[in-house]
Design a protein around this motif. Structure first.
Motif, PDB file in Angstrom:
ATOM      1  N   ASP A  96      79.808  65.829 -75.754  1.00 25.56           N
ATOM      2  CA  ASP A  96      79.155  65.351 -77.129  1.00 25.56           C
ATOM      3  C   ASP A  96      78.486  64.190 -76.799  1.00 25.56           C
ATOM      4  O   ASP A  96      78.216  63.545 -77.783  1.00 25.56           O
ATOM      5  N   TRP A 154      76.229  70.119 -87.229  1.00 26.68           N
ATOM      6  CA  TRP A 154      76.397  70.187 -85.750  1.00 26.68           C
ATOM      7  C   TRP A 154      78.027  70.468 -85.594  1.00 26.68           C
ATOM      8  O   TRP A 154      78.136  71.411 -84.678  1.00 26.68           O
ATOM      9  N   HIS A 157      78.968  73.634 -86.307  1.00 25.48           N
ATOM     10  CA  HIS A 157      78.404  74.791 -85.488  1.00 25.48           C
ATOM     11  C   HIS A 157      79.117  74.736 -84.359  1.00 25.48           C
ATOM     12  O   HIS A 157      79.362  75.586 -83.545  1.00 25.48           O
ATOM     13  N   ARG A 158      79.414  73.373 -83.578  1.00 26.63           N
ATOM     14  CA  ARG A 158      80.014  73.256 -82.280  1.00 26.63           C
ATOM     15  C   ARG A 158      81.485  74.002 -82.527  1.00 26.63           C
ATOM     16  O   ARG A 158      81.701  74.484 -81.401  1.00 26.63           O
ATOM     17  N   GLN A 159      82.252  73.777 -83.527  1.00 29.20           N
ATOM     18  CA  GLN A 159      83.568  74.154 -83.731  1.00 29.20           C
ATOM     19  C   GLN A 159      83.571  75.789 -83.717  1.00 29.20           C
ATOM     20  O   GLN A 159      84.128  76.369 -82.958  1.00 29.20           O
ATOM     21  N   ARG A 160      82.341  76.206 -84.116  1.00 36.40           N
ATOM     22  CA  ARG A 160      82.435  77.967 -84.526  1.00 36.40           C
ATOM     23  C   ARG A 160      82.053  78.384 -83.033  1.00 36.40           C
ATOM     24  O   ARG A 160      82.662  79.276 -82.549  1.00 36.40           O
ATOM     25  N   VAL A 161      81.126  77.552 -82.481  1.00 41.74           N
ATOM     26  CA  VAL A 161      80.577  78.101 -80.895  1.00 41.74           C
ATOM     27  C   VAL A 161      81.520  77.962 -79.891  1.00 41.74           C
ATOM     28  O   VAL A 161      81.829  78.810 -79.081  1.00 41.74           O
ATOM     29  N   PHE A 162      81.881  76.732 -79.724  1.00 41.76           N
ATOM     30  CA  PHE A 162      82.781  76.339 -78.857  1.00 41.76           C
ATOM     31  C   PHE A 162      84.161  76.058 -79.065  1.00 41.76           C
ATOM     32  O   PHE A 162      85.110  75.821 -78.138  1.00 41.76           O
TER      33      PHE A 162
END
Length: 165
Positions: A96, A154, A157-162
């Protein structure tokens, strides 16, 4: 043994990437040596290296590493860590780091806004200079709100992707 050899990487390809990405960072306004150190850290599997490892990989002096790391820590792009049981420091990038670097700019933007408000007051809002100052202030206020909203998107989105991380 360097990380690229240990991981079965082509050291020449790694070096080429580091220099290429560093050149892009320099073109965007970063100083050359911090850009090279950041690119080397970012491209390492562990995301961390010692001063000696950075110096060896980049063929730079300990003083150059030190100056680059000082800049990168001030901009929140790299952190320092002590190796357990050692006096040696490791320099680390995190997943991050861009988020941290951007959100830490908020304090700088706030200071600029304060100075711009003072400028508008000092110059007079009805003067051409005061109007330019007010428009600049409005721009930074707008950017600040947009960055905050973007950073929240973000995080989602980051939580959803990673996932957690």
């Amino acid at each position: 043994m360097t990380e690229s050899k240990a991981a079965g990487r082509d050291p020449e390809a790694v070096s080429k990437f580091v220099e290429s990405f560093a050149a892009q960072l320099v073109e965007a306004g970063m100083q050359r040596m911090p850009a090279r150190v950041f690119a080397a850290l970012l491209s390492s599997d562990e995301g961390s290296m010692t001063s000696a490892e950075l110096g060896e990989q980049l063929q730079i002096s300990p003083a150059a590493v030190s100056g680059a790391v000082r800049y990168l820590t001030m901009t929140h792009m790299v952190s320092r860590e002590r190796e357990p049981g050692s006096r040696r420091e490791r320099y680390r990038v995190h997943g991050d780091q861009w988020y941290e670097a951007l959100t830490n700019r908020e304090a700088l933007i706030k200071r600029w806004e304060g100075a711009l408000r003072e400028g508008v007051s000092s110059l007079g809002a009805d003067t051409p200079a005061g109007r330019r100052m007010a428009e600049t202030l409005a721009f930074f206020e707008f950017v600040e709100g947009e960055v905050a909203a973007m950073m929240e998107r973000w995080r989602v989105h980051r939580q959803r992707v990673f996932g957690d991380g």
